[in-house]
Write a protein that holds these residues in place. Structure first.
Motif, short mmCIF file in Angstrom:
data_model
loop_
_atom_site.label_atom_id
_atom_site.label_comp_id
_atom_site.label_asym_id
_atom_site.label_seq_id
_atom_site.Cartn_x
_atom_site.Cartn_y
_atom_site.Cartn_z
N GLY A 124 0.83 -1.20 0.00
CA GLY A 124 0.00 0.00 0.00
C GLY A 124 0.86 1.25 0.00
O GLY A 124 1.97 1.26 0.54
N HIS A 125 0.33 2.28 -0.60
CA HIS A 125 0.98 3.58 -0.64
C HIS A 125 0.10 4.59 0.09
O HIS A 125 -1.12 4.61 -0.10
CB HIS A 125 1.19 4.02 -2.09
N ASP A 126 0.70 5.41 0.97
CA ASP A 126 -0.02 6.51 1.60
C ASP A 126 -1.25 5.97 2.34
O ASP A 126 -1.10 5.12 3.23
CB ASP A 126 -0.38 7.54 0.51
N ARG A 127 -2.46 6.40 2.01
CA ARG A 127 -3.65 5.90 2.71
C ARG A 127 -3.75 4.38 2.58
O ARG A 127 -4.11 3.68 3.54
CB ARG A 127 -4.93 6.52 2.14
N GLY A 128 -3.43 3.87 1.40
CA GLY A 128 -3.48 2.43 1.20
C GLY A 128 -2.49 1.70 2.08
O GLY A 128 -2.73 0.55 2.49
N LEU A 130 -1.75 2.59 5.13
CA LEU A 130 -2.38 2.51 6.45
C LEU A 130 -3.40 1.37 6.50
O LEU A 130 -3.52 0.68 7.51
CB LEU A 130 -3.03 3.84 6.80
N VAL A 131 -4.13 1.19 5.41
CA VAL A 131 -5.06 0.05 5.32
C VAL A 131 -4.27 -1.26 5.33
O VAL A 131 -4.63 -2.23 6.01
CB VAL A 131 -5.92 0.16 4.05
N ALA A 132 -3.17 -1.30 4.59
CA ALA A 132 -2.34 -2.50 4.54
C ALA A 132 -1.76 -2.82 5.91
O ALA A 132 -1.73 -3.99 6.34
CB ALA A 132 -1.23 -2.33 3.51
N PHE A 133 -1.27 -1.81 6.61
CA PHE A 133 -0.74 -1.98 7.97
C PHE A 133 -1.80 -2.59 8.89
O PHE A 133 -1.54 -3.56 9.62
CB PHE A 133 -0.30 -0.62 8.49
N ARG A 134 -3.01 -2.08 8.82
CA ARG A 134 -4.09 -2.60 9.66
C ARG A 134 -4.45 -4.03 9.25
O ARG A 134 -4.70 -4.89 10.11
CB ARG A 134 -5.30 -1.67 9.55
N LEU A 152 4.02 6.69 7.99
CA LEU A 152 4.24 6.12 9.31
C LEU A 152 2.92 5.52 9.77
O LEU A 152 1.85 5.97 9.35
CB LEU A 152 4.67 7.20 10.31
N PRO A 153 2.96 4.52 10.63
CA PRO A 153 1.70 4.07 11.24
C PRO A 153 0.97 5.25 11.87
O PRO A 153 1.59 6.22 12.35
CB PRO A 153 2.17 3.06 12.29
N THR A 154 -0.34 5.19 11.87
CA THR A 154 -1.17 6.34 12.26
C THR A 154 -0.79 6.89 13.62
O THR A 154 -0.62 8.11 13.79
CB THR A 154 -2.66 5.94 12.23
#
Length: 311
Positions: A124-128, A130-134, A152-154
């Motif tokens: 994922g890139h950018d917002r994606g 953060l979705v990927a991290f979750r 960075l993680p949120t």
């Protein structure tokens, strides 16, 4: 579009959708139900083990067009528009969970499963990202490898932003406000607002040609409430979820690659150390190209993803 054609996919029993005017050449398109009343638009090419690619802001799945064509030579590549973006459904913000990254990550897992994949690599890139991290935290049995580009993680992001240096993230604070004002302000001049980030975050303006830029602006213009809701969740429920995971000692159990501009030198933090606290099996790579790295340096990004998949 400027990407090379990819193989024509052979996808499981998910009906094809018409190929939109702004499309990744050679990919088939599907509208896949992933939750009650929510379908994701996804470009798919099938040639091997699955890799899901999640776009960032203010973009759509088209940002992956070059990398996707490269990987599609020997991988099944799935490029969705996130809920609230592009041609995917945009449910009204009924509460903080509508656009929580936990909800959006569940969408991605459901999408992959509907396309026949219980396990998949995820980038994922950018917002994606953060979705990927979750997704990596919530669905470790599904996500085999994880790549996050230029975030960075949120929780860490909010903790390191302070003082005058936080001005670079003015949009984060604007869209964190209660519903109403940010939506009206952005909708009043949406092309200027979203175009501002396309201009200042790229090191190579030619990496986003006019037709792709127009597709991004068209998509964002039609999605102001849902994009704001996505950012609002990142100032609330997403922080709560990250903090709960940190306190519980949860971490990313799969191999992780992070490609990142050297924000730490400018803003005074160690990005690699922050990521390592979440991802013991980490390859953190500072890069010199701009934020839109999948478009500015697609060969390098594809190579990094291929290296990740060997780990």
């Amino acid at each position: 579009m400027t990407a090379s054609p990819a193989p024509t996919p052979a996808t499981p029993a998910v009906p094809s959708a018409p190929v939109p005017p702004a499309a990744i050449p050679g990919f088939a398109y599907h509208r896949v139900p992933v939750a009650d009343g929510v379908r994701l638009n996804a470009a798919v090419a099938s040639a091997g083990s699955p890799v899901v690619l999640l776009h960032g802001f203010p973009q759509t799945h088209l940002m992956w067009r070059h990398v996707a064509a490269d990987l599609a030579a020997d991988h099944t590549v799935i490029c969705p528009d996130l809920r609230g973006y592009g041609a995917s459904d945009k449910p009204a913000e009924a509460g903080p969970d509508t656009y929580a990254k936990r909800t959006m990550a569940a969408d991605v897992v459901a999408l992959a499963k509907a396309l026949g994949h219980d396990r998949f690599a995820l980038a994922g890139h950018d917002r994606g990202a953060l979705v990927a991290f979750r997704a990596g935290l919530d669905h470790p049995a599904a996500v085999t490898h994880l790549a996050c580009l230029d975030v960075l993680p949120t929780l860490d992001m909010w903790e390191v932003m302070h003082g005058a240096s936080a001005a670079v993230g003015f949009h984060l604070y604007l869209m964190a406000q209660p519903p109403g004002l940010p939506e009206r302000m952005i909708a009043a001049s949406s092309d200027d607002f979203f175009g501002h980030f396309l201009d200042i975050w790229t090191g190579d303006p030619g990496a986003i040609p006019a037709d792709v830029r127009a597709a991004y602006l068209d998509a964002c213009r039609a999605a102001v409430p849902s994009i704001v809701a996505d950012y609002r969740a990142s100032a609330g429920v997403d922080v709560d979820h990250d903090r709960a995971d940190r306190e519980a000692g949860r971490w990313l159990r799969m191999p992780v690659t992070v490609l990142q501009q050297d924000w730490g030198a400018a803003l005074g933090f160690d990005a690699a150390a922050l990521w390592r606290s979440w991802a013991p099996d980490l390859r953190h790579v500072p890069v010199s190209y701009g934020h839109f790295m999948a478009e500015e340096a697609p060969a390098e990004v594809a190579a990094a993803l291929r290296e990740l998949l060997t780990r």
